[in-house]
Scaffold this active site. Structure first.
Site, PDB file in Angstrom:
ATOM      1  N   PRO A  81       0.830  -1.216   0.000  1.00  0.00           N
ATOM      2  CA  PRO A  81       0.000   0.000   0.000  1.00  0.00           C
ATOM      3  C   PRO A  81       0.855   1.252   0.000  1.00  0.00           C
ATOM      4  O   PRO A  81       1.860   1.335   0.704  1.00  0.00           O
ATOM      5  CB  PRO A  81      -0.812  -0.122   1.293  1.00  0.00           C
ATOM      6  CG  PRO A  81       0.000  -1.015   2.172  1.00  0.00           C
ATOM      7  CD  PRO A  81       0.709  -1.971   1.259  1.00  0.00           C
ATOM      8  N   CYS A  82       0.475   2.210  -0.811  1.00  0.00           N
ATOM      9  CA  CYS A  82       1.196   3.494  -0.900  1.00  0.00           C
ATOM     10  C   CYS A  82       0.167   4.611  -0.776  1.00  0.00           C
ATOM     11  O   CYS A  82      -0.118   5.328  -1.731  1.00  0.00           O
ATOM     12  CB  CYS A  82       1.957   3.595  -2.218  1.00  0.00           C
ATOM     13  SG  CYS A  82       3.257   2.361  -2.419  1.00  0.00           S
ATOM     14  N   GLN A  83      -0.393   4.753   0.430  1.00  0.00           N
ATOM     15  CA  GLN A  83      -1.429   5.772   0.622  1.00  0.00           C
ATOM     16  C   GLN A  83      -0.901   7.169   0.373  1.00  0.00           C
ATOM     17  O   GLN A  83      -1.664   8.092   0.123  1.00  0.00           O
ATOM     18  CB  GLN A  83      -2.004   5.691   2.040  1.00  0.00           C
ATOM     19  CG  GLN A  83      -2.810   4.435   2.300  1.00  0.00           C
ATOM     20  CD  GLN A  83      -1.986   3.367   2.997  1.00  0.00           C
ATOM     21  OE1 GLN A  83      -0.756   3.346   2.853  1.00  0.00           O
ATOM     22  NE2 GLN A  83      -2.626   2.488   3.734  1.00  0.00           N
ATOM     23  N   GLY A  84       0.421   7.322   0.431  1.00  0.00           N
ATOM     24  CA  GLY A  84       1.011   8.639   0.229  1.00  0.00           C
ATOM     25  C   GLY A  84       0.867   9.174  -1.177  1.00  0.00           C
ATOM     26  O   GLY A  84       1.110  10.356  -1.426  1.00  0.00           O
TER      27      GLY A  84
END
Length: 813
Positions: A427-430
């Site tokens: 996951p790369c919510q950024g």
């Protein structure tokens, strides 16, 4: 080196889509100490070897070349009077296939190339044809080139014509074989200026060199090798198993689809380990894969645990151990409440009976992170098991050794070399557009993107043969694709081959557009898997930066045999009617399937997974799981009930709404504003202002002939089109699952919202299964230079799987 002759600058190599070297200027060279040394190559040999140079007596001719996106264009080529094999530049002798530095624009480092032709043009000029080497920064790795050894370059298939005078000096480049031993590799690297072990081709693939590039000529081509489809019986115990670790596994759609895909060619993937922080997702994958070691923990803690586990295995010298005697496991299971026949000790007396599990983290939630073991105390049962730090077990070396040996033999945790394949979507919510505080300048410093680093750290530690990473296409748009560059750079720095691609779920047989980014990795001696070509017509919704358009598999290709797009009705029209209040997790089907899609998606667990576990009572039953919708609040339910039941209806069709000629909505002030029973407006203000009043999404109703944009994780109708075509509710969990290609027998766990999230985060089966097929091709030795055509379409492959799983009649219970 001092040069007395004025040089012209070379034509820059055709840049990778990520690099744009300046086009140098040309000037007339000073021919002093410059010229061909050998006699011309005999005319008949030259014309045979370089026929494109002898098409006409004119100065230039044209040739049709295929571009990286599959299109073609006409390119001008200099025509030759004669060819040569040796030349001198500044008194230095160069031979055909020597490596050389080629002059670039002022202030820029010289280009690097292999000289693959030396010829005199029909107008008398001295030319060379150069085939370019790329530095890491000139590839998709871009400014993450610090990850790559500065002496490492990548060979390409891009050639350009340049004046002989563009050569500045020789380059000493050693080619390293993919199977070269470490000591030989180091020795070869130490004896050269630069080294090459990888080919860089468009669109964005790094593959091991399997041919001596020093012997390449213009007519040499990489041969595409293929093997016929081999369908082995699924019961064949002789075939080797590919062990898989599913990181950020969610409910397991990616690894499950990969396993189905490889099995279509008789290969076998075993999902041995799965890791996810979400406990409900772990419950789902454990139910559907009962033999998988599922770990509900943070991936970073898992990484630390792997290193601690390796240290314990080394400490107790258990690797390869078969001679250490173990006490037989007691008949009581970990489920027992108390050990029979054992007197409960008096208060304060505790003795470790056995260790049950291991983790790294803070299982007691006391803000004390470390290595812990789950302890069964002598005289106590399961309810009294506790997590104890390793420091508190210093007097239990024998029990520790026993646990480590059992764990090693059972492979409860993988050691380096145990894992053949790692897949997952860190996951790369950024990078999300919903994150107002995302760091576009240094995305890798954002903690929300740190899981990408953790993913690559685990790959580096375990050293699998294959890697497959998935992510949203925003990874190519945000911060000039720095996260993509980092991911590729890390793989290549570990000597993995790599290939990038974008796949649209709808192009492979499900009724949704949904585009996702994928990154293949393969060890230096493995065959790098390809991507599968689309099987279906598909709407191309979703934005991809032009620089990466060519990564869309099938982009620019014309496919005359594509199947018609799957539609929503094809997937869900047979589903029982349910209401906004439905809470049943299981129900029977109330009608027969009306499409092939429905017939195949309803196959049993036994048909798809070969499940023969007698404990699983539902193995052969036709039970519909998870066909329940998110329950709307009363206000939203009243709004949905008033949205007309036709495709495209939405909040604009509610009473009191006017639509202007510019398609901007506003309230009709001539009538009283309609209200819900609660007194709140029937048409909420947020719907009127969404996308500056131009949106048709709030409370949008689908049609059975629709293709859904993408299956979402949050089933809220406020800004998404997800109302059922003819029922007053949002699409159910199972309907969303069908849009993702989940077989109906794949059961989910957790609150309804959690199940929606598991489905929305999953990789579509229509995508993961073809990817598994491509992996199987690589495992069987088939090497493809272009994406490969599939012999099946989704969901027909499920029916094919059923036929492969047929058992002899006498074995069927």
């Amino acid at each position: 080196m001092g040069r007395g002759n004025k040089r012209t600058e070379a034509t820059s190599p055709a840049p990778a889509p990520t690099a744009s070297p300046k086009k140098p200027k040309r000037s007339t060279p000073d021919v002093t100490d410059l010229g061909f040394l050998s006699a011309p190559v005999p005319s008949n040999q030259a014309k045979s070897r370089w026929p494109h140079r002898y098409q006409t007596k004119q100065t230039k001719a044209t040739v049709t070349v295929t571009l990286s996106d599959g299109s073609t264009e006409e390119k001008e080529l200099f025509q030759a009077k004669s060819h040569y094999t040796r030349a001198a530049v500044d008194g230095v002798e160069f031979e055909l296939f020597d490596d050389a530095y080629i002059q670039s624009s002022e202030g820029e480092p010289d280009f690097i190339a292999k000289i693959v032709e030396m010829f005199q043009t029909t107008s008398g000029e001295m030319y060379i044809c150069t085939q370019w080497f790329y530095r890491a920064k000139d590839t998709v790795i871009k400014d993450q080139d610090y990850l790559i050894d500065a002496r490492r370059v990548f060979y390409s298939d891009i050639k350009d014509d340049n004046l002989l005078s563009c050569i500045t000096r020789k380059a000493k480049i050693n080619q390293l074989a993919p199977d070269m031993a470490a000591d030989a590799r180091e020795k070869s690297m130490a004896s050269c200026d630069l080294y090459v072990d990888t080919m860089y081709t468009f669109p964005h693939a790094f593959s091991s060199l399997r041919k001596d590039i020093n012997n390449l000529s213009l007519t040499d081509e990489v041969v595409e090798t293929k093997t016929p489809d081999v369908k082995k019986p699924l019961e064949d115990s002789q075939r080797s198993e590919v062990t898989l670790l599913d990181l950020y596994c969610g409910c397991g759609a990616m690894s499950t689809g990969l396993g189905i895909g490889v099995s279509l060619l008789g290969e076998k993937i075993v999902t041995k380990w799965a890791v996810d922080f979400n406990s409900y997702a772990c419950e789902s994958i454990k139910y559907n894969h009962p033999n998988t070691e599922v770990r509900n923990e943070d991936a970073e803690n898992f990484f630390i645990l792997l290193k601690e586990w390796e240290s314990l295995c080394k400490k107790f010298n258990v690797v390869g151990s078969k001679d250490i005697e173990l006490e037989p496991q007691s008949s009581d299971s970990d489920e027992s409440e108390v050990d029979d026949g054992v007197v409960v000790p008096s208060e304060g007396e505790y003795e470790v009976q056995k260790l049950l599990a291991i983790c790294y983290g803070d299982p007691n939630q006391k803000k004390k992170t470390g290595l812990y073991f789950k302890v069964r105390w002598k005289g106590y049962g399961r309810a009294d098991d506790t997590w104890e730090p390793i420091e508190g077990l210093s007097n239990c070396e024998e029990r520790l050794q026993e646990f480590v040996l059992r764990g090693y033999r059972a492979k409860v945790l993988p050691l380096p070399g145990d894992v053949d394949f790692i897949c997952g979507g860190p996951p790369c919510q950024g990078i999300s557009g919903f994150n107002r505080f995302r760091d576009a300048l240094a995305p890798l410093k954002d903690k929300k993107n740190h899981q990408l680093v953790v993913y690559m750290n685990i790959v580096e530690f375990l050293k699998p043969r294959y890697v497959l990473m998935e992510n949203v296409t925003d990874i190519l748009k945000f911060a000039k694709a720095q996260l993509t560059s980092y991911a590729v750079g890390r793989l290549v720095s570990m000597n993995y081959q790599a290939r990038l691609g974008i796949m649209a779920a709808g192009a492979y047989g499900v009724p949704q557009c949904r585009m996702r980014f994928f990154l293949w990795g393969a060890g230096p001696t493995e065959i790098l898997p390809q991507f599968p070509l689309p099987t279906h017509e598909a709407l191309k919704k979703g934005v991809v930066v032009n620089e990466y358009k060519e990564l869309i598999i099938g982009h620019g290709d014309e496919h005359g045999q594509l199947h018609k797009s799957a539609l929503l009705g094809d997937a869900i029209s047979d589903m029982p009617a349910v209401t906004n209040d439905t809470e049943e997790d299981e129900m029977p089907y109330d009608k027969a399937p009306s499409t092939e899609y429905q017939k195949l998606i309803r196959l049993s667990r036994k048909d798809i997974f070969g499940c023969s576990d007698a404990k699983r009572k539902d193995s052969h039953k036709s039970i519909l799981y998870d066909h329940r919708p998110h329950k709307l609040n009363q206000d939203d339910y009243e709004r949905v009930c008033q949205v007309p039941k036709f495709k495209g209806a939405n909040f604009r069709n509610l009473p009191g709404v006017l639509v202007g000629p510019d398609r901007v909505v506003k309230l009709d002030e001539t009538v009283e504003r309609a209200r819900c029973t609660s007194g709140k407006p029937l048409v909420p203000d947020y719907a009127l202002s969404f996308e500056e009043g131009k949106s048709c999404k709030p409370f949008g109703r689908l049609g059975m002939d629709d293709i859904v944009a993408t299956v979402v994780t949050r089933p809220e109708p406020h800004n998404q089109v997800l109302l059922h075509p003819n029922q007053d509710r949002v699409l159910s969990v199972r309907e969303n699952a069908r849009l993702q290609g989940f077989p109906d027998c794949y059961k989910l766990f957790g609150p309804v919202r959690e199940r929606y999230m598991q489905i929305g985060n999953a990789v579509s089966f229509s995508v993961s299964m073809p990817l598994g097929y491509c992996l199987a091709k690589a495992l069987q030795g088939a090497q493809y230079t272009t994406p490969l055509s599939l012999p099946f379409k989704f969901p027909d492959c499920l029916g094919e799987l059923k036929s492969l799983r047929q058992e002899p009649e006498e074995l069927i219970s």
